[in-house]
Write a protein that holds these residues in place. Sequence first.
Motif, PDB file in Angstrom:
ATOM      1  N   ILE A  44      -5.003  -7.445  -0.123  1.00 31.67           N
ATOM      2  CA  ILE A  44      -3.861  -6.700   0.649  1.00 31.67           C
ATOM      3  C   ILE A  44      -4.267  -6.310   1.954  1.00 31.67           C
ATOM      4  CG2 ILE A  44      -2.732  -4.580   0.144  1.00 31.67           C
ATOM      5  CD1 ILE A  44      -2.088  -6.506  -1.849  1.00 31.67           C
ATOM      6  N   GLY A  45      -5.499  -6.718   2.179  1.00 27.48           N
ATOM      7  CA  GLY A  45      -5.911  -6.099   3.798  1.00 27.48           C
ATOM      8  C   GLY A  45      -5.567  -7.057   4.880  1.00 27.48           C
ATOM      9  N   LEU A  46      -4.567  -8.231   4.247  1.00 21.39           N
ATOM     10  CA  LEU A  46      -4.197  -9.104   5.549  1.00 21.39           C
ATOM     11  C   LEU A  46      -3.698  -8.331   6.826  1.00 21.39           C
ATOM     12  CD1 LEU A  46      -2.634 -11.744   3.129  1.00 21.39           C
ATOM     13  CD2 LEU A  46      -4.549 -12.110   4.432  1.00 21.39           C
ATOM     14  N   LEU A  86     -16.090  -7.453   5.834  1.00 23.56           N
ATOM     15  CA  LEU A  86     -15.836  -6.023   5.086  1.00 23.56           C
ATOM     16  C   LEU A  86     -15.370  -6.005   3.832  1.00 23.56           C
ATOM     17  CD1 LEU A  86     -16.340  -3.193   5.552  1.00 23.56           C
ATOM     18  CD2 LEU A  86     -14.421  -2.679   6.764  1.00 23.56           C
ATOM     19  N   HIS A  87     -14.083  -6.867   3.833  1.00 18.68           N
ATOM     20  CA  HIS A  87     -13.376  -6.869   2.270  1.00 18.68           C
ATOM     21  C   HIS A  87     -14.369  -7.588   1.324  1.00 18.68           C
ATOM     22  CE1 HIS A  87     -10.216  -6.926  -0.438  1.00 18.68           C
ATOM     23  NE2 HIS A  87      -9.896  -7.959  -0.300  1.00 18.68           N
ATOM     24  N   ALA A  88     -15.132  -8.759   1.877  1.00 18.40           N
ATOM     25  CA  ALA A  88     -15.850  -9.343   1.034  1.00 18.40           C
ATOM     26  C   ALA A  88     -16.996  -8.452   0.481  1.00 18.40           C
ATOM     27  CB  ALA A  88     -16.308 -10.684   1.699  1.00 18.40           C
ATOM     28  N   ILE A  89     -17.653  -7.773   1.333  1.00 18.26           N
ATOM     29  CA  ILE A  89     -18.836  -6.776   0.912  1.00 18.26           C
ATOM     30  C   ILE A  89     -18.362  -5.968  -0.179  1.00 18.26           C
ATOM     31  CG2 ILE A  89     -20.240  -5.274   1.823  1.00 18.26           C
ATOM     32  CD1 ILE A  89     -20.607  -6.667   4.694  1.00 18.26           C
ATOM     33  N   MET A  90     -17.252  -5.384   0.225  1.00 19.22           N
ATOM     34  CA  MET A  90     -16.867  -4.246  -0.752  1.00 19.22           C
ATOM     35  C   MET A  90     -16.215  -4.867  -1.954  1.00 19.22           C
ATOM     36  SD  MET A  90     -14.821  -1.272   1.459  1.00 19.22           S
ATOM     37  CE  MET A  90     -13.537  -2.494   2.218  1.00 19.22           C
ATOM     38  N   SER A 120      -9.613  -1.533  -1.392  1.00 14.45           N
ATOM     39  CA  SER A 120     -10.648  -2.188  -0.238  1.00 14.45           C
ATOM     40  C   SER A 120      -9.553  -2.485   0.647  1.00 14.45           C
ATOM     41  CB  SER A 120     -11.370  -3.290  -0.836  1.00 14.45           C
ATOM     42  OG  SER A 120     -11.774  -4.079   0.291  1.00 14.45           O
ATOM     43  N   GLY A 121      -8.489  -3.422   0.034  1.00 10.14           N
ATOM     44  CA  GLY A 121      -7.391  -3.854   0.940  1.00 10.14           C
ATOM     45  C   GLY A 121      -6.548  -2.727   1.810  1.00 10.14           C
ATOM     46  N   VAL A 122      -6.461  -1.818   1.063  1.00 13.45           N
ATOM     47  CA  VAL A 122      -5.435  -0.822   1.672  1.00 13.45           C
ATOM     48  C   VAL A 122      -6.442  -0.037   2.553  1.00 13.45           C
ATOM     49  CG1 VAL A 122      -4.407   1.534   1.243  1.00 13.45           C
ATOM     50  CG2 VAL A 122      -4.005  -0.555  -0.100  1.00 13.45           C
ATOM     51  N   ALA A 123      -7.805   0.169   2.151  1.00 16.59           N
ATOM     52  CA  ALA A 123      -8.790   0.983   2.944  1.00 16.59           C
ATOM     53  C   ALA A 123      -8.670   0.083   4.599  1.00 16.59           C
ATOM     54  CB  ALA A 123      -9.895   1.018   2.457  1.00 16.59           C
ATOM     55  N   ILE A 124      -8.835  -1.166   4.496  1.00 17.25           N
ATOM     56  CA  ILE A 124      -9.073  -1.997   5.629  1.00 17.25           C
ATOM     57  C   ILE A 124      -7.633  -2.009   6.575  1.00 17.25           C
ATOM     58  CG2 ILE A 124      -9.189  -4.255   6.612  1.00 17.25           C
ATOM     59  CD1 ILE A 124     -11.071  -4.973   4.048  1.00 17.25           C
ATOM     60  N   ASN A 125      -6.634  -1.784   5.827  1.00 12.74           N
ATOM     61  CA  ASN A 125      -5.405  -1.506   6.578  1.00 12.74           C
ATOM     62  C   ASN A 125      -5.385  -0.426   7.626  1.00 12.74           C
ATOM     63  OD1 ASN A 125      -4.254  -4.019   5.883  1.00 12.74           O
ATOM     64  ND2 ASN A 125      -3.145  -3.050   4.107  1.00 12.74           N
ATOM     65  N   ILE A 126      -5.673   0.678   6.656  1.00 10.99           N
ATOM     66  CA  ILE A 126      -5.892   2.010   7.434  1.00 10.99           C
ATOM     67  C   ILE A 126      -6.990   2.117   8.504  1.00 10.99           C
ATOM     68  CG2 ILE A 126      -6.363   4.510   6.982  1.00 10.99           C
ATOM     69  CD1 ILE A 126      -5.134   4.065   4.105  1.00 10.99           C
ATOM     70  N   GLY A 145       1.019  -1.562  16.714  1.00  8.16           N
ATOM     71  CA  GLY A 145       2.003  -1.595  15.609  1.00  8.16           C
ATOM     72  C   GLY A 145       2.788  -2.669  15.749  1.00  8.16           C
ATOM     73  N   GLN A 146       2.506  -3.732  16.546  1.00  3.96           N
ATOM     74  CA  GLN A 146       3.000  -4.885  16.726  1.00  3.96           C
ATOM     75  C   GLN A 146       3.354  -5.899  15.560  1.00  3.96           C
ATOM     76  OE1 GLN A 146       0.392  -6.611  20.009  1.00  3.96           O
ATOM     77  NE2 GLN A 146       2.342  -7.842  19.864  1.00  3.96           N
ATOM     78  N   THR A 147       2.394  -5.906  14.659  1.00  4.78           N
ATOM     79  CA  THR A 147       2.523  -6.556  13.377  1.00  4.78           C
ATOM     80  C   THR A 147       3.838  -6.313  12.759  1.00  4.78           C
ATOM     81  OG1 THR A 147       0.966  -5.122  12.407  1.00  4.78           O
ATOM     82  CG2 THR A 147      -0.045  -6.848  13.385  1.00  4.78           C
ATOM     83  N   GLY A 148       4.089  -5.076  12.661  1.00  8.27           N
ATOM     84  CA  GLY A 148       5.349  -5.115  11.795  1.00  8.27           C
ATOM     85  C   GLY A 148       5.153  -5.428  10.444  1.00  8.27           C
ATOM     86  N   GLY A 149       4.311  -5.161   9.736  1.00 10.38           N
ATOM     87  CA  GLY A 149       4.269  -5.565   8.390  1.00 10.38           C
ATOM     88  C   GLY A 149       4.193  -7.124   8.007  1.00 10.38           C
ATOM     89  N   ARG A 150       3.996  -7.986   9.142  1.00  8.14           N
ATOM     90  CA  ARG A 150       3.896  -9.336   8.849  1.00  8.14           C
ATOM     91  C   ARG A 150       2.634  -9.712   7.964  1.00  8.14           C
ATOM     92  NH1 ARG A 150       5.968  -8.833  14.174  1.00  8.14           N
ATOM     93  NH2 ARG A 150       7.548  -9.957  14.569  1.00  8.14           N
ATOM     94  N   GLY A 151       1.760  -8.913   7.635  1.00  3.89           N
ATOM     95  CA  GLY A 151       0.662  -9.390   6.962  1.00  3.89           C
ATOM     96  C   GLY A 151       1.079  -9.361   5.391  1.00  3.89           C
ATOM     97  N   TYR A 152       1.781  -8.397   5.346  1.00  5.91           N
ATOM     98  CA  TYR A 152       2.528  -8.337   3.958  1.00  5.91           C
ATOM     99  C   TYR A 152       3.616  -9.120   3.684  1.00  5.91           C
ATOM    100  CZ  TYR A 152       0.311  -3.346   4.319  1.00  5.91           C
ATOM    101  OH  TYR A 152      -0.659  -2.440   4.431  1.00  5.91           O
ATOM    102  N   ILE A 153       4.482  -9.377   4.366  1.00  6.47           N
ATOM    103  CA  ILE A 153       5.353 -10.711   4.370  1.00  6.47           C
ATOM    104  C   ILE A 153       4.657 -12.054   4.148  1.00  6.47           C
ATOM    105  CG2 ILE A 153       7.351 -11.761   5.366  1.00  6.47           C
ATOM    106  CD1 ILE A 153       7.780  -9.132   6.949  1.00  6.47           C
ATOM    107  N   GLY A 154       3.376 -12.287   4.872  1.00  4.67           N
ATOM    108  CA  GLY A 154       2.840 -13.494   4.420  1.00  4.67           C
ATOM    109  C   GLY A 154       2.219 -13.221   3.311  1.00  4.67           C
TER     110      GLY A 154
END
Length: 423
Positions: free
Chosen positions: A86-88, A125-129, A140-146, A291-300
Amino acid sequence: MSESTSTVSMVSTAPKKGGGRRKLSLPVIMLIIAAGLALFSLVRVISGANDLTSVGQVAGALQLAVPIGLAGLGGLWAERAGVVNIGLEGMMILGTWFGAWAGYQWGPWTGVLLGIVGGALGGLLHAIMTVTFNVNHIVSGVAINILAVGVTRYLSNFTFADAEGGSSKQSPRIDQITEITIPGLSDWLADLQGRHWFFISDLAGVLGGLMTNLSLLTVLAILLIPGTWWVLWRTSFGLRLRSCGENPVAAESLGVNVYKYKYIAVVVSGALSGLGGAFLVIVSTGIYQEGQTGGRGYIGLAAMIFGNWMPGGMALGAGLFGFTDGLKLRGGAENVHAMLLLLALLLVLAFAWQLYKKKHWQAGISLGVAALLFAWYSLTDALPSQFVDAAPYVTTLLVLALSAQRLRMPKADGMPYKRGQGK
Protein backbone atom coordinates in the motif's frame (compact mmCIF):
# COMPACT_ATOMS: atom_id res chain seq x y z
CA MET A 1 17.70 -28.40 -12.21
CA SER A 2 15.45 -30.44 -9.93
CA GLU A 3 14.85 -27.42 -7.69
CA SER A 4 13.76 -25.27 -10.65
CA THR A 5 11.55 -28.06 -11.98
CA SER A 6 9.89 -28.53 -8.60
CA THR A 7 9.36 -24.79 -8.26
CA VAL A 8 7.80 -24.64 -11.73
CA SER A 9 5.47 -27.48 -10.78
CA MET A 10 4.50 -25.81 -7.53
CA VAL A 11 3.69 -22.46 -9.16
CA SER A 12 1.93 -23.93 -12.18
CA THR A 13 -0.33 -26.11 -10.07
CA ALA A 14 -1.60 -23.17 -8.01
CA PRO A 15 -5.41 -23.11 -8.08
CA LYS A 16 -6.99 -20.95 -10.77
CA LYS A 17 -10.45 -19.53 -11.00
CA GLY A 18 -12.40 -19.79 -14.18
CA GLY A 19 -11.39 -23.34 -15.01
CA GLY A 20 -8.04 -22.45 -16.56
CA ARG A 21 -8.93 -20.04 -19.33
CA ARG A 22 -6.96 -20.13 -22.52
CA LYS A 23 -4.45 -17.37 -23.11
CA LEU A 24 -5.36 -14.86 -25.79
CA SER A 25 -3.30 -15.22 -28.95
CA LEU A 26 -1.71 -12.19 -30.60
CA PRO A 27 -4.21 -12.11 -33.53
CA VAL A 28 -7.13 -12.13 -31.08
CA ILE A 29 -5.56 -9.34 -29.03
CA MET A 30 -5.06 -7.27 -32.20
CA LEU A 31 -8.70 -7.82 -33.18
CA ILE A 32 -9.84 -6.69 -29.73
CA ILE A 33 -7.70 -3.55 -29.99
CA ALA A 34 -9.05 -2.82 -33.49
CA ALA A 35 -12.63 -3.29 -32.29
CA GLY A 36 -12.03 -0.93 -29.37
CA LEU A 37 -10.53 1.68 -31.67
CA ALA A 38 -13.52 1.34 -34.04
CA LEU A 39 -15.86 1.92 -31.10
CA PHE A 40 -13.93 5.06 -30.12
CA SER A 41 -14.12 6.22 -33.74
CA LEU A 42 -17.90 5.71 -33.78
CA VAL A 43 -18.26 7.74 -30.58
CA ARG A 44 -16.07 10.50 -32.01
CA VAL A 45 -18.13 10.72 -35.20
CA ILE A 46 -21.47 10.79 -33.36
CA SER A 47 -20.42 13.19 -30.60
CA GLY A 48 -18.20 15.48 -32.68
CA ALA A 49 -15.47 15.31 -30.00
CA ASN A 50 -12.67 15.18 -32.58
CA ASP A 51 -9.97 15.55 -29.94
CA LEU A 52 -10.90 12.20 -28.40
CA THR A 53 -8.22 10.29 -30.34
CA SER A 54 -6.00 13.15 -31.49
CA VAL A 55 -2.20 13.01 -31.44
CA GLY A 56 -2.12 15.43 -28.51
CA GLN A 57 -4.69 13.45 -26.52
CA VAL A 58 -2.86 10.14 -27.01
CA ALA A 59 0.55 11.68 -26.23
CA GLY A 60 -0.86 13.34 -23.11
CA ALA A 61 -2.56 10.11 -22.01
CA LEU A 62 0.72 8.22 -22.42
CA GLN A 63 2.58 10.75 -20.29
CA LEU A 64 -0.09 10.53 -17.60
CA ALA A 65 -0.18 6.72 -17.76
CA VAL A 66 3.58 6.16 -17.29
CA PRO A 67 3.80 7.12 -13.56
CA ILE A 68 0.65 5.09 -12.84
CA GLY A 69 2.06 2.14 -14.78
CA LEU A 70 5.41 2.28 -12.97
CA ALA A 71 3.66 2.31 -9.59
CA GLY A 72 1.46 -0.59 -10.72
CA LEU A 73 4.52 -2.49 -11.91
CA GLY A 74 6.10 -1.92 -8.52
CA GLY A 75 3.01 -3.28 -6.81
CA LEU A 76 3.10 -6.32 -9.08
CA TRP A 77 6.68 -7.19 -8.08
CA ALA A 78 5.89 -6.96 -4.37
CA GLU A 79 2.59 -8.82 -4.46
CA ARG A 80 3.90 -11.60 -6.68
CA ALA A 81 6.33 -12.28 -3.81
CA GLY A 82 3.48 -12.21 -1.27
CA VAL A 83 3.90 -8.67 0.13
CA VAL A 84 1.01 -6.20 -0.15
CA ASN A 85 2.43 -2.77 -0.92
CA ILE A 86 0.00 0.00 0.00
CA GLY A 87 3.07 2.22 0.41
CA LEU A 88 3.47 2.78 -3.35
CA GLU A 89 2.23 6.34 -2.96
CA GLY A 90 4.82 7.14 -0.31
CA MET A 91 7.62 5.56 -2.32
CA MET A 92 6.56 7.63 -5.32
CA ILE A 93 6.63 10.77 -3.15
CA LEU A 94 10.19 9.93 -2.10
CA GLY A 95 11.05 9.47 -5.77
CA THR A 96 9.71 12.93 -6.63
CA TRP A 97 11.78 14.67 -3.95
CA PHE A 98 15.02 12.79 -4.50
CA GLY A 99 14.61 13.08 -8.27
CA ALA A 100 14.07 16.84 -8.09
CA TRP A 101 16.83 17.44 -5.54
CA ALA A 102 19.44 15.63 -7.63
CA GLY A 103 17.97 16.71 -10.96
CA TYR A 104 18.25 20.46 -10.56
CA GLN A 105 21.83 20.19 -9.23
CA TRP A 106 23.41 17.50 -11.40
CA GLY A 107 21.11 16.99 -14.36
CA PRO A 108 17.96 15.00 -15.20
CA TRP A 109 19.53 11.55 -15.52
CA THR A 110 21.14 11.88 -12.08
CA GLY A 111 17.69 12.87 -10.86
CA VAL A 112 16.24 9.70 -12.36
CA LEU A 113 18.90 7.60 -10.62
CA LEU A 114 18.39 9.27 -7.23
CA GLY A 115 14.61 9.04 -7.64
CA ILE A 116 14.99 5.28 -8.04
CA VAL A 117 17.22 5.18 -4.93
CA GLY A 118 14.69 7.21 -2.91
CA GLY A 119 11.86 4.86 -3.80
CA ALA A 120 14.06 1.82 -3.12
CA LEU A 121 14.80 3.14 0.39
CA GLY A 122 11.06 3.28 1.02
CA GLY A 123 10.76 -0.28 -0.31
CA LEU A 124 13.61 -1.43 1.94
CA LEU A 125 11.87 0.05 4.98
CA HIS A 126 8.63 -1.71 4.02
CA ALA A 127 10.51 -5.00 3.58
CA ILE A 128 12.18 -4.70 6.98
CA MET A 129 8.86 -4.08 8.71
CA THR A 130 6.80 -6.70 6.88
CA VAL A 131 9.30 -9.48 6.12
CA THR A 132 11.64 -9.32 9.11
CA PHE A 133 9.31 -8.05 11.84
CA ASN A 134 6.01 -9.35 10.42
CA VAL A 135 4.23 -6.00 10.78
CA ASN A 136 0.81 -5.99 9.12
CA HIS A 137 1.39 -5.08 5.47
CA ILE A 138 -1.41 -2.51 5.33
CA VAL A 139 -0.26 -0.78 8.52
CA SER A 140 3.33 -0.64 7.25
CA GLY A 141 2.27 0.75 3.87
CA VAL A 142 0.09 3.46 5.41
CA ALA A 143 2.91 4.40 7.80
CA ILE A 144 5.32 4.80 4.86
CA ASN A 145 2.83 7.03 3.03
CA ILE A 146 2.53 9.29 6.07
CA LEU A 147 6.26 9.23 6.75
CA ALA A 148 7.13 10.13 3.14
CA VAL A 149 4.93 13.23 3.23
CA GLY A 150 6.52 14.42 6.48
CA VAL A 151 10.10 13.67 5.44
CA THR A 152 9.88 15.37 2.05
CA ARG A 153 8.15 18.42 3.56
CA TYR A 154 10.92 18.71 6.16
CA LEU A 155 13.72 18.27 3.63
CA SER A 156 12.19 20.83 1.25
CA ASN A 157 12.37 23.50 3.93
CA PHE A 158 16.18 23.64 3.94
CA THR A 159 16.96 22.53 0.38
CA PHE A 160 14.56 24.08 -2.11
CA ALA A 161 13.64 27.10 0.05
CA ASP A 162 17.16 28.57 -0.25
CA ALA A 163 17.63 27.66 -3.93
CA GLU A 164 17.13 30.22 -6.69
CA GLY A 165 13.65 29.81 -8.16
CA GLY A 166 12.56 27.42 -5.41
CA SER A 167 10.50 27.58 -2.23
CA SER A 168 9.61 25.37 0.70
CA LYS A 169 6.96 23.68 -1.46
CA GLN A 170 8.60 23.49 -4.87
CA SER A 171 11.98 23.02 -6.49
CA PRO A 172 13.78 25.11 -9.10
CA ARG A 173 13.20 24.21 -12.75
CA ILE A 174 14.81 20.92 -13.85
CA ASP A 175 16.32 20.37 -17.31
CA GLN A 176 14.30 18.11 -19.60
CA ILE A 177 15.37 14.70 -20.87
CA THR A 178 15.84 14.42 -24.64
CA GLU A 179 12.63 13.85 -26.61
CA ILE A 180 12.49 11.96 -29.89
CA THR A 181 10.18 12.40 -32.86
CA ILE A 182 10.22 10.40 -36.07
CA PRO A 183 10.63 13.16 -38.69
CA GLY A 184 8.21 13.14 -41.60
CA LEU A 185 6.15 10.23 -40.31
CA SER A 186 4.89 12.16 -37.27
CA ASP A 187 3.78 15.10 -39.43
CA TRP A 188 2.05 12.80 -41.93
CA LEU A 189 0.17 11.00 -39.15
CA ALA A 190 -0.89 14.31 -37.59
CA ASP A 191 -2.20 15.50 -40.97
CA LEU A 192 -4.07 12.23 -41.50
CA GLN A 193 -5.60 12.45 -38.05
CA GLY A 194 -6.75 16.00 -38.79
CA ARG A 195 -8.93 14.77 -41.67
CA HIS A 196 -11.27 13.04 -39.17
CA TRP A 197 -11.90 9.96 -41.29
CA PHE A 198 -13.59 7.02 -39.61
CA PHE A 199 -11.09 4.62 -38.00
CA ILE A 200 -8.16 5.65 -40.24
CA SER A 201 -7.77 9.05 -38.60
CA ASP A 202 -8.17 7.51 -35.15
CA LEU A 203 -5.48 4.94 -35.89
CA ALA A 204 -3.23 7.74 -37.17
CA GLY A 205 -3.87 9.71 -33.97
CA VAL A 206 -2.90 6.76 -31.77
CA LEU A 207 0.27 5.99 -33.76
CA GLY A 208 1.17 9.68 -33.96
CA GLY A 209 0.81 10.07 -30.20
CA LEU A 210 3.26 7.20 -29.71
CA MET A 211 5.84 8.74 -32.06
CA THR A 212 5.74 12.47 -31.32
CA ASN A 213 7.86 14.20 -28.62
CA LEU A 214 8.50 10.91 -26.88
CA SER A 215 10.85 11.18 -23.90
CA LEU A 216 13.64 8.62 -23.68
CA LEU A 217 12.48 7.91 -20.14
CA THR A 218 9.03 7.07 -21.51
CA VAL A 219 10.63 4.53 -23.86
CA LEU A 220 12.54 3.03 -20.91
CA ALA A 221 9.35 2.81 -18.83
CA ILE A 222 7.48 1.04 -21.64
CA LEU A 223 10.31 -1.47 -22.06
CA LEU A 224 10.11 -2.32 -18.35
CA ILE A 225 6.70 -3.95 -18.91
CA PRO A 226 7.86 -6.78 -21.23
CA GLY A 227 11.08 -6.86 -19.23
CA THR A 228 9.15 -7.60 -16.04
CA TRP A 229 7.09 -10.28 -17.81
CA TRP A 230 10.25 -11.98 -19.08
CA VAL A 231 12.02 -11.90 -15.71
CA LEU A 232 9.07 -13.12 -13.66
CA TRP A 233 7.62 -15.66 -16.09
CA ARG A 234 10.59 -16.86 -18.16
CA THR A 235 13.48 -17.18 -15.69
CA SER A 236 14.17 -19.47 -12.73
CA PHE A 237 14.63 -16.35 -10.59
CA GLY A 238 11.10 -15.24 -11.43
CA LEU A 239 9.65 -18.66 -10.76
CA ARG A 240 11.21 -18.74 -7.30
CA LEU A 241 10.03 -15.23 -6.56
CA ARG A 242 6.45 -16.06 -7.59
CA SER A 243 6.56 -19.26 -5.55
CA CYS A 244 7.10 -17.08 -2.47
CA GLY A 245 3.77 -15.41 -3.19
CA GLU A 246 1.91 -18.66 -3.83
CA ASN A 247 3.25 -21.01 -1.15
CA PRO A 248 6.32 -19.78 0.76
CA VAL A 249 6.42 -22.85 3.02
CA ALA A 250 6.64 -25.18 0.02
CA ALA A 251 9.20 -22.86 -1.60
CA GLU A 252 11.35 -23.01 1.53
CA SER A 253 11.16 -26.80 1.55
CA LEU A 254 12.64 -26.74 -1.97
CA GLY A 255 15.60 -24.65 -0.84
CA VAL A 256 14.31 -21.19 -1.86
CA ASN A 257 15.50 -18.38 0.44
CA VAL A 258 12.06 -16.81 0.86
CA TYR A 259 13.29 -13.82 2.86
CA LYS A 260 15.84 -12.93 0.18
CA TYR A 261 13.31 -13.05 -2.64
CA LYS A 262 10.74 -11.04 -0.69
CA TYR A 263 13.36 -8.38 0.09
CA ILE A 264 14.44 -8.19 -3.55
CA ALA A 265 10.84 -7.92 -4.76
CA VAL A 266 9.85 -5.15 -2.33
CA VAL A 267 13.00 -3.11 -2.93
CA VAL A 268 12.47 -3.39 -6.72
CA SER A 269 8.85 -2.39 -6.09
CA GLY A 270 9.99 0.75 -4.31
CA ALA A 271 12.57 1.50 -7.00
CA LEU A 272 9.92 1.34 -9.75
CA SER A 273 7.60 3.60 -7.76
CA GLY A 274 10.50 6.01 -7.22
CA LEU A 275 11.13 5.99 -10.96
CA GLY A 276 7.47 6.92 -11.43
CA GLY A 277 7.95 9.83 -9.06
CA ALA A 278 11.10 10.96 -10.87
CA PHE A 279 9.18 10.79 -14.16
CA LEU A 280 6.55 13.14 -12.72
CA VAL A 281 9.03 15.84 -11.75
CA ILE A 282 11.48 15.54 -14.65
CA VAL A 283 9.33 14.64 -17.67
CA SER A 284 5.73 15.54 -16.84
CA THR A 285 6.21 18.89 -15.11
CA GLY A 286 9.93 19.76 -14.95
CA ILE A 287 9.52 20.86 -11.34
CA TYR A 288 8.86 19.36 -7.90
CA GLN A 289 5.72 20.49 -6.09
CA GLU A 290 4.40 19.29 -2.77
CA GLY A 291 1.54 16.82 -3.23
CA GLN A 292 2.02 16.43 -6.98
CA THR A 293 1.65 12.63 -6.95
CA GLY A 294 -2.09 13.17 -6.44
CA GLY A 295 -2.84 9.59 -5.43
CA ARG A 296 -1.20 8.03 -8.48
CA GLY A 297 0.36 5.35 -6.29
CA TYR A 298 -3.10 4.19 -5.25
CA ILE A 299 -4.36 4.34 -8.84
CA GLY A 300 -1.32 2.28 -9.87
CA LEU A 301 -2.33 -0.31 -7.29
CA ALA A 302 -5.84 -0.30 -8.79
CA ALA A 303 -4.35 -0.75 -12.29
CA MET A 304 -2.38 -3.76 -11.06
CA ILE A 305 -5.51 -5.34 -9.58
CA PHE A 306 -7.47 -4.59 -12.76
CA GLY A 307 -4.71 -6.35 -14.71
CA ASN A 308 -5.07 -9.45 -12.51
CA TRP A 309 -1.47 -9.18 -11.26
CA MET A 310 -0.11 -9.49 -14.83
CA PRO A 311 2.13 -6.89 -16.57
CA GLY A 312 0.07 -6.67 -19.77
CA GLY A 313 -3.24 -6.25 -17.97
CA MET A 314 -1.66 -3.71 -15.62
CA ALA A 315 -0.44 -1.70 -18.63
CA LEU A 316 -3.97 -1.66 -20.08
CA GLY A 317 -5.32 -0.46 -16.74
CA ALA A 318 -2.70 2.29 -16.49
CA GLY A 319 -3.50 3.35 -20.06
CA LEU A 320 -7.20 3.51 -19.24
CA PHE A 321 -6.65 5.66 -16.16
CA GLY A 322 -4.14 7.88 -18.00
CA PHE A 323 -6.56 8.37 -20.88
CA THR A 324 -9.41 9.25 -18.52
CA ASP A 325 -7.18 11.69 -16.64
CA GLY A 326 -6.11 13.27 -19.93
CA LEU A 327 -9.69 13.93 -21.01
CA LYS A 328 -10.10 16.76 -18.54
CA LEU A 329 -6.88 18.42 -19.76
CA ARG A 330 -7.83 18.46 -23.45
CA GLY A 331 -11.40 19.32 -24.29
CA GLY A 332 -12.49 18.92 -20.68
CA ALA A 333 -16.25 18.57 -20.33
CA GLU A 334 -16.82 17.89 -24.05
CA ASN A 335 -14.56 14.83 -24.08
CA VAL A 336 -15.90 13.46 -20.80
CA HIS A 337 -19.45 14.04 -22.09
CA ALA A 338 -18.60 11.90 -25.13
CA MET A 339 -17.45 9.15 -22.78
CA LEU A 340 -21.03 8.81 -21.55
CA LEU A 341 -21.93 7.60 -25.03
CA LEU A 342 -18.96 5.21 -25.03
CA LEU A 343 -20.00 3.73 -21.69
CA ALA A 344 -23.57 3.32 -22.92
CA LEU A 345 -22.40 1.45 -26.04
CA LEU A 346 -20.13 -0.79 -23.94
CA LEU A 347 -23.05 -1.64 -21.68
CA VAL A 348 -25.17 -2.53 -24.71
CA LEU A 349 -22.42 -4.96 -25.76
CA ALA A 350 -22.32 -6.30 -22.19
CA PHE A 351 -26.10 -6.77 -22.37
CA ALA A 352 -25.80 -8.85 -25.56
CA TRP A 353 -23.00 -10.97 -24.09
CA GLN A 354 -24.81 -11.62 -20.81
CA LEU A 355 -27.97 -12.48 -22.71
CA TYR A 356 -25.94 -14.96 -24.76
CA LYS A 357 -24.62 -16.45 -21.50
CA LYS A 358 -28.22 -16.63 -20.19
CA LYS A 359 -27.47 -14.27 -17.31
CA HIS A 360 -30.81 -12.54 -17.60
CA TRP A 361 -30.89 -10.32 -14.54
CA GLN A 362 -27.33 -9.08 -15.14
CA ALA A 363 -28.31 -8.36 -18.75
CA GLY A 364 -31.34 -6.40 -17.53
CA ILE A 365 -29.18 -4.27 -15.24
CA SER A 366 -26.70 -3.54 -18.07
CA LEU A 367 -29.53 -2.51 -20.39
CA GLY A 368 -31.14 -0.30 -17.76
CA VAL A 369 -27.90 1.53 -16.95
CA ALA A 370 -27.17 1.90 -20.69
CA ALA A 371 -30.60 3.50 -21.19
CA LEU A 372 -29.92 5.96 -18.36
CA LEU A 373 -26.55 6.91 -19.85
CA PHE A 374 -28.09 7.36 -23.32
CA ALA A 375 -30.72 9.65 -21.77
CA TRP A 376 -28.07 11.59 -19.83
CA TYR A 377 -26.00 12.05 -22.97
CA SER A 378 -29.00 13.09 -25.11
CA LEU A 379 -30.46 15.58 -22.63
CA THR A 380 -27.22 17.40 -21.77
CA ASP A 381 -24.53 19.23 -23.73
CA ALA A 382 -21.81 19.23 -21.06
CA LEU A 383 -21.02 17.86 -17.63
CA PRO A 384 -20.34 19.75 -14.39
CA SER A 385 -16.68 20.58 -13.87
CA GLN A 386 -16.69 18.65 -10.59
CA PHE A 387 -17.63 15.46 -12.47
CA VAL A 388 -14.85 16.09 -14.98
CA ASP A 389 -12.28 16.40 -12.18
CA ALA A 390 -13.59 13.24 -10.51
CA ALA A 391 -13.63 11.18 -13.76
CA PRO A 392 -10.28 9.36 -13.20
CA TYR A 393 -11.28 8.29 -9.69
CA VAL A 394 -14.81 7.29 -10.71
CA THR A 395 -13.23 5.21 -13.50
CA THR A 396 -10.97 3.53 -10.94
CA LEU A 397 -13.93 2.50 -8.80
CA LEU A 398 -16.01 1.31 -11.77
CA VAL A 399 -13.19 -0.76 -13.25
CA LEU A 400 -12.42 -2.46 -9.94
CA ALA A 401 -16.10 -3.17 -9.32
CA LEU A 402 -16.63 -4.67 -12.79
CA SER A 403 -13.43 -6.73 -12.81
CA ALA A 404 -13.63 -8.09 -9.25
CA GLN A 405 -15.20 -11.43 -10.19
CA ARG A 406 -12.40 -12.55 -12.51
CA LEU A 407 -9.46 -11.70 -10.25
CA ARG A 408 -7.05 -14.16 -8.62
CA MET A 409 -4.41 -12.69 -6.39
CA PRO A 410 -1.31 -14.68 -5.41
CA LYS A 411 -2.44 -17.26 -2.87
CA ALA A 412 -0.14 -16.14 -0.03
CA ASP A 413 -0.36 -12.40 -0.78
CA GLY A 414 -0.33 -10.45 2.48
CA MET A 415 0.00 -13.53 4.69
CA PRO A 416 2.63 -13.47 7.48
CA TYR A 417 5.56 -15.83 7.02
CA LYS A 418 8.29 -16.97 9.37
CA ARG A 419 11.25 -19.06 8.38
CA GLY A 420 10.78 -22.70 9.34
CA GLN A 421 7.06 -22.40 10.08
CA GLY A 422 6.34 -25.47 7.95
CA LYS A 423 8.46 -27.75 10.18
